[in-house]
Enzyme design. Sequence first.
Site, mmCIF file in Angstrom:
data_model
loop_
_atom_site.group_PDB
_atom_site.id
_atom_site.type_symbol
_atom_site.label_atom_id
_atom_site.label_comp_id
_atom_site.label_asym_id
_atom_site.label_seq_id
_atom_site.Cartn_x
_atom_site.Cartn_y
_atom_site.Cartn_z
ATOM 1 N N ASN A 69 0.843 -1.195 0.000
ATOM 2 C CA ASN A 69 0.000 0.000 0.000
ATOM 3 C C ASN A 69 0.878 1.245 0.000
ATOM 4 O O ASN A 69 1.650 1.459 0.939
ATOM 5 C CB ASN A 69 -0.919 0.027 1.224
ATOM 6 C CG ASN A 69 -1.759 1.292 1.287
ATOM 7 O OD1 ASN A 69 -2.703 1.454 0.521
ATOM 8 N ND2 ASN A 69 -1.403 2.206 2.167
ATOM 9 N N GLU A 70 0.772 2.051 -1.062
ATOM 10 C CA GLU A 70 1.463 3.351 -1.175
ATOM 11 C C GLU A 70 2.952 3.254 -0.868
ATOM 12 O O GLU A 70 3.544 4.172 -0.280
ATOM 13 C CB GLU A 70 0.791 4.391 -0.270
ATOM 14 C CG GLU A 70 -0.621 4.733 -0.713
ATOM 15 C CD GLU A 70 -1.210 5.920 0.031
ATOM 16 O OE1 GLU A 70 -0.646 6.324 1.070
ATOM 17 O OE2 GLU A 70 -2.225 6.465 -0.444
ATOM 18 N N TYR A 88 -7.366 16.624 -1.619
ATOM 19 C CA TYR A 88 -5.974 17.075 -1.625
ATOM 20 C C TYR A 88 -5.609 17.778 -2.924
ATOM 21 O O TYR A 88 -4.672 18.574 -2.956
ATOM 22 C CB TYR A 88 -5.025 15.887 -1.401
ATOM 23 C CG TYR A 88 -5.141 15.292 -0.031
ATOM 24 C CD1 TYR A 88 -4.950 16.068 1.115
ATOM 25 C CD2 TYR A 88 -5.455 13.953 0.135
ATOM 26 C CE1 TYR A 88 -5.066 15.515 2.371
ATOM 27 C CE2 TYR A 88 -5.572 13.394 1.400
ATOM 28 C CZ TYR A 88 -5.372 14.181 2.510
ATOM 29 O OH TYR A 88 -5.496 13.633 3.769
#
Length: 402
Positions: free
Chosen positions: A30-31, A91
């Site tokens: 993840n990321e 964002y």
Amino acid sequence: LEGSNAKQQMIELIRQNYNHPSIMFWGIQNEIQIGGERPEVRKLVKELNELTKKEDHTRLTTMANVMFVEDTDEYNYITDVVGSNRYYGWYTGEAGDFADWIDGFHQTNPEVGLCIAEYGAEGIVQYHSDNPKVKDYTEEYHALYHEKVWEIFETRPFLWATYVWNMFDFGANIRDEGGVKGRNNKGLVTYDRKIKKDAFYMYKAHWSEEKFVHITSKRFVDRAEDKINIKVYSNCNEVTLYVNGKEMESKVDDGRIFIFEDIVIHEGINVIKAISKVDDAVLEDVASFNKVSQPNTSYEAPDEGKGEAVANWFQMPDFSEVVVEKLQITDDVYSTRCSFGEIMINKEADAVLRKYLGEYDGHPMFAMTQKMTIDQISALARDIYTEKLMYMLNKELTNIKK
């Protein structure tokens, strides 16, 4: 051995949970790209995928990429299917930007199974607005965001899944947003699990067979306007609105969202009822709105409108007089292609960052971002890392040799 800990954890995860019928996919990472471009990490991700397929060939593998990963990056092709964590409308950009990105990715990669592994926006139940907008932290924007994003997802059946981030508000020690420290407020339900935000009922209207009606913005009690719009979420076919005991109008199903416009309210308390009849049952919801002479300022997030509500991002100087010109950027000089950590070890380059970004290394988000390049950060916050800011950073950084 390189990655031995991660591989051991992957084996244990699969062997411990192999017989759970609810598991459809094994997640590899993840990321992981937040740590910067590292060949050894790419190699490990491939090896983890191969290991997972060897341990369990019956299930698909997947992973969730951070949103600055390019559509043609190898990370999109390693696992059987892929997820992307995207925060358009919070964002960066607007909620509607999801449509163009999803369609573009699908056109570029028609054979890649894509899901939106994370999406969401902050919504704090104390804050309200008649004119909700990005990053105002209001419950109204939070609900509107999910309306718009779900409409985009619903009309793109090639997405294999979409995952709201998050079901509940949760603790996050580096956060300091909307006047709330140590908490991520993207949940559909509050941190204490006591209040279901309006967006919760938007999804319920789409996903639940339990018939209901829900008037939104109930916590937006004090109203300074003579006329207000009343929005109702419901999975019923028809909803009728009553104001102070008087029947106003009925509306039929319009995508599970019923909007009654320009409803006149009088001084003091106004009782609003939304009613729907299903077979022999009468379903209703009630809200009370107080007509006041002046807006209730407690409904605004701290410093709302001044660009300071999001304490997680750096505050930028005025670049109104800056004229952007083309720059030649080479690998032997510093630039926004470098990570924050790489730049800060050079005193001259570090001074450039401090000139424009202030004491960036003392910021609560720095621990997470120091291995990311400025270009990567800019992809997450284009409204702050503007073209002019990036130009000024590169104009000065490219004068410094590595």
